[in-house]
Enzyme design. Structure first.
Site, PDB file in Angstrom:
ATOM      1  N   ASP A   6      -3.599   5.259  18.545  1.00  0.00           N
ATOM      2  CA  ASP A   6      -4.898   4.471  18.874  1.00  0.00           C
ATOM      3  C   ASP A   6      -5.869   4.003  17.486  1.00  0.00           C
ATOM      4  O   ASP A   6      -6.778   4.094  17.613  1.00  0.00           O
ATOM      5  CB  ASP A   6      -5.648   5.596  19.459  1.00  0.00           C
ATOM      6  CG  ASP A   6      -5.081   6.426  20.369  1.00  0.00           C
ATOM      7  OD1 ASP A   6      -4.335   5.579  21.448  1.00  0.00           O
ATOM      8  OD2 ASP A   6      -5.054   7.736  20.627  1.00  0.00           O
ATOM      9  N   GLY A  66      -3.445  -2.771  19.240  1.00  0.00           N
ATOM     10  CA  GLY A  66      -3.453  -3.925  20.303  1.00  0.00           C
ATOM     11  C   GLY A  66      -4.556  -5.088  20.009  1.00  0.00           C
ATOM     12  O   GLY A  66      -4.096  -6.159  20.205  1.00  0.00           O
ATOM     13  N   HIS A 107      -2.633   0.387  25.041  1.00  0.00           N
ATOM     14  CA  HIS A 107      -3.237  -0.668  23.690  1.00  0.00           C
ATOM     15  C   HIS A 107      -4.252  -1.434  24.514  1.00  0.00           C
ATOM     16  O   HIS A 107      -4.155  -1.775  25.885  1.00  0.00           O
ATOM     17  CB  HIS A 107      -2.076  -1.588  23.429  1.00  0.00           C
ATOM     18  CG  HIS A 107      -1.097  -1.034  22.886  1.00  0.00           C
ATOM     19  ND1 HIS A 107       0.063  -1.883  22.196  1.00  0.00           N
ATOM     20  CD2 HIS A 107      -0.623   0.271  22.656  1.00  0.00           C
ATOM     21  CE1 HIS A 107       0.915  -1.094  21.694  1.00  0.00           C
ATOM     22  NE2 HIS A 107       0.402   0.160  21.872  1.00  0.00           N
ATOM     23  N   THR A 136     -14.035  -5.078  12.811  1.00  0.00           N
ATOM     24  CA  THR A 136     -15.480  -4.974  12.704  1.00  0.00           C
ATOM     25  C   THR A 136     -16.101  -4.915  14.220  1.00  0.00           C
ATOM     26  O   THR A 136     -17.136  -4.881  14.379  1.00  0.00           O
ATOM     27  CB  THR A 136     -16.272  -5.951  11.989  1.00  0.00           C
ATOM     28  OG1 THR A 136     -16.102  -7.136  12.628  1.00  0.00           O
ATOM     29  CG2 THR A 136     -15.835  -5.836  10.443  1.00  0.00           C
TER      30      THR A 136
END
Ligand code: GTP
Ligand code: IMP
Ligand code: MG
Length: 359
Positions: A12, A16, A42, A347
């Site tokens: 995690d 993806g 994903h 970000t």
């Protein structure tokens, strides 16, 4: 040229999203899924829609890329066909004839009240029981399933031919290093190794063909399911971490409440499992695990995601110099400690919320 993307902590990490960015940015010709199987979730945003993919490579967002699933990846045929429809990828997605097949009985066993669910806290996707059966040599393979006939190919032949022809290939692994059957926190691990070498095996290429290994970390560590988590933030240790005291204060100012500090942080950071919707525990950046993982993976460069979650002033920033000073110091310390160049910083969840330091 071959690039492998792997997770450096407990899964995690945002692989993806990174794959979806690189698939377009680097004009990737083939995106190939490695890793365990549909235990992965994903997340990718594409044309203003959020996809939680468990089978189809996230590089589907590059509409001219060919998509493949390697022989090491377990296939849940129903889930695979659903995702082909959702992503509208029929005609350019193919799976190796030797992929192992997850049947309902594997899922039932994974979800029933056995040690897998109770002690390991598996995803219930059937991957563990199916891989056990593969080792037992009684599992069905993709070539035996009539519904999959039009998707069958020989993935190693496809990829190795493409390499010969100078094509660009992205290998999308799943899970993370701490969940490796060999190197993770055994027995609280998944049913296979999760390192870059395994990803190469999953899709059928030799180690000499790999040019780049990008290890992805979140700016902090999360873990879903059971098992030890050395860097977990608790009532007792939070005083040692000024950044986390700020994060907690921010959460409390927003009126987020919970059973304990970690519960509040999970809620504030929106850390819920993509597949199982279970809460992910939150920890400070686990440097020891990150270093060891960069070593075993042979990292050529690293990527740090979710910068905006602990430094909200950095949300959507696309240039390094526009990050806050405290965020830059945080990133530079990780780079120095691991000793591998940081080349990508994420970000925000969208594929263009990125700072690409290769440019
Ligand atoms: P596994 O194969 O299951 O390990 O998954 P993964 O590495 O692809 O990550 P997953 O999508 O399960 O979880 C990452 C979560 O963080 C998703 O909800 C993403 O949308 C989100 N995400 C990724 N990068 C960023 C980021 O830079 N900022 C924010 N705010 N969210 C991000
Ligand atoms: P399994 O892979 O379903 O057998 O689960 C074994 C362990 O790995 C459990 O702790 C799961 O929560 C964890 N796990 C498996 N896949 C993922 C993933 O994609 N992300 C995060 N954790 C995972
Ligand atoms: Mg996931």
């Amino acid at each position: 040229m071959v690039t492998i993307i792997v997770g450096g902590h407990f899964g995690d990490e945002g692989k993806g999203k990174i794959v979806s960015y690189l698939a377009n940015k680097d004009d990737i010709d083939i995106v190939v899924r490695a890793g365990v199987g549909p235990n992965a979730g994903h997340t990718v945003f594409y044309k203003n829609r959020r996809y939680g993919l468990r089978m189809i490579p996230c590089g589907f967002v590059n509409e001219s890329a060919v998509l493949l699933i390697g022989a090491g990846v377990l296939i849940n045929p129903k889930r695979f066909l659903e995702e082909v429809n959702i992503t509208k990828t029929k005609g350019r997605i193919f799976i190796d004839k030797r992929c192992g097949i997850i049947e309902d009985r594997h899922r039932m066993e994974d979800m029933s009240d056995t040690h897998l669910k109770r002690e390991i806290g598996t995803t219930g996707s059937g991957c563990g029981p199916a891989n056990a059966e593969r080792a037992y040599r009684t599992i069905k393979l993709a070539k035996d399933i009539p519904e999959l006939k039009s998707f069958i190919t020989d993935v190693p032949l496809e990829i190795n031919n493409a390499i010969e022809n100078g094509k660009r290939i992205l290998i999308e692994a799943s899970q993370g290093f701490g969940l490796s059957l060999f190197y993770g926190t055994y027995p609280f691990v998944t049913s296979k190794d999760t390192s870059a070498s395994m990803a190469a095996v999953d899709v059928g290429i030799g180690p000499t063909k790999v040019k780049e290994v990008i290890v992805v970390y979140k700016a902090y560590t999360t873990r879903v399911g059971e098992g030890p988590m050395k860097s977990m933030i608790t009532e007792e240790n939070i005083a040692k971490f000024p950044i986390w005291q700020d994060v907690l204060k921010d959460a409390q100012n927003k009126g987020i409440y919970g059973n304990d500090i970690n519960d509040i942080l999970s809620k504030y950071l929106d850390e819920w499992g993509t597949v199982t919707h279970r809460k992910r525990r939150v920890g400070i950046f686990d440097m020891e695990l990150a270093k060891y993982s960069a070593m075993v993976n042979g990292a050529t460069n690293i990527c740090i995601t979710c910068i905006d979650k602990i430094f909200p002033e950095c949300k959507g920033v696309k240039e390094y110099d526009k990050l806050s000073k405290r965020a830059r110091e945080y990133i530079e310390n990780i780079e120095k400690e691991i000793g591998v160049n940081v080349t990508l910083l994420s970000t925000g969840p969208k594929s263009d919320d990125i700072i690409d330091l290769r440019l």
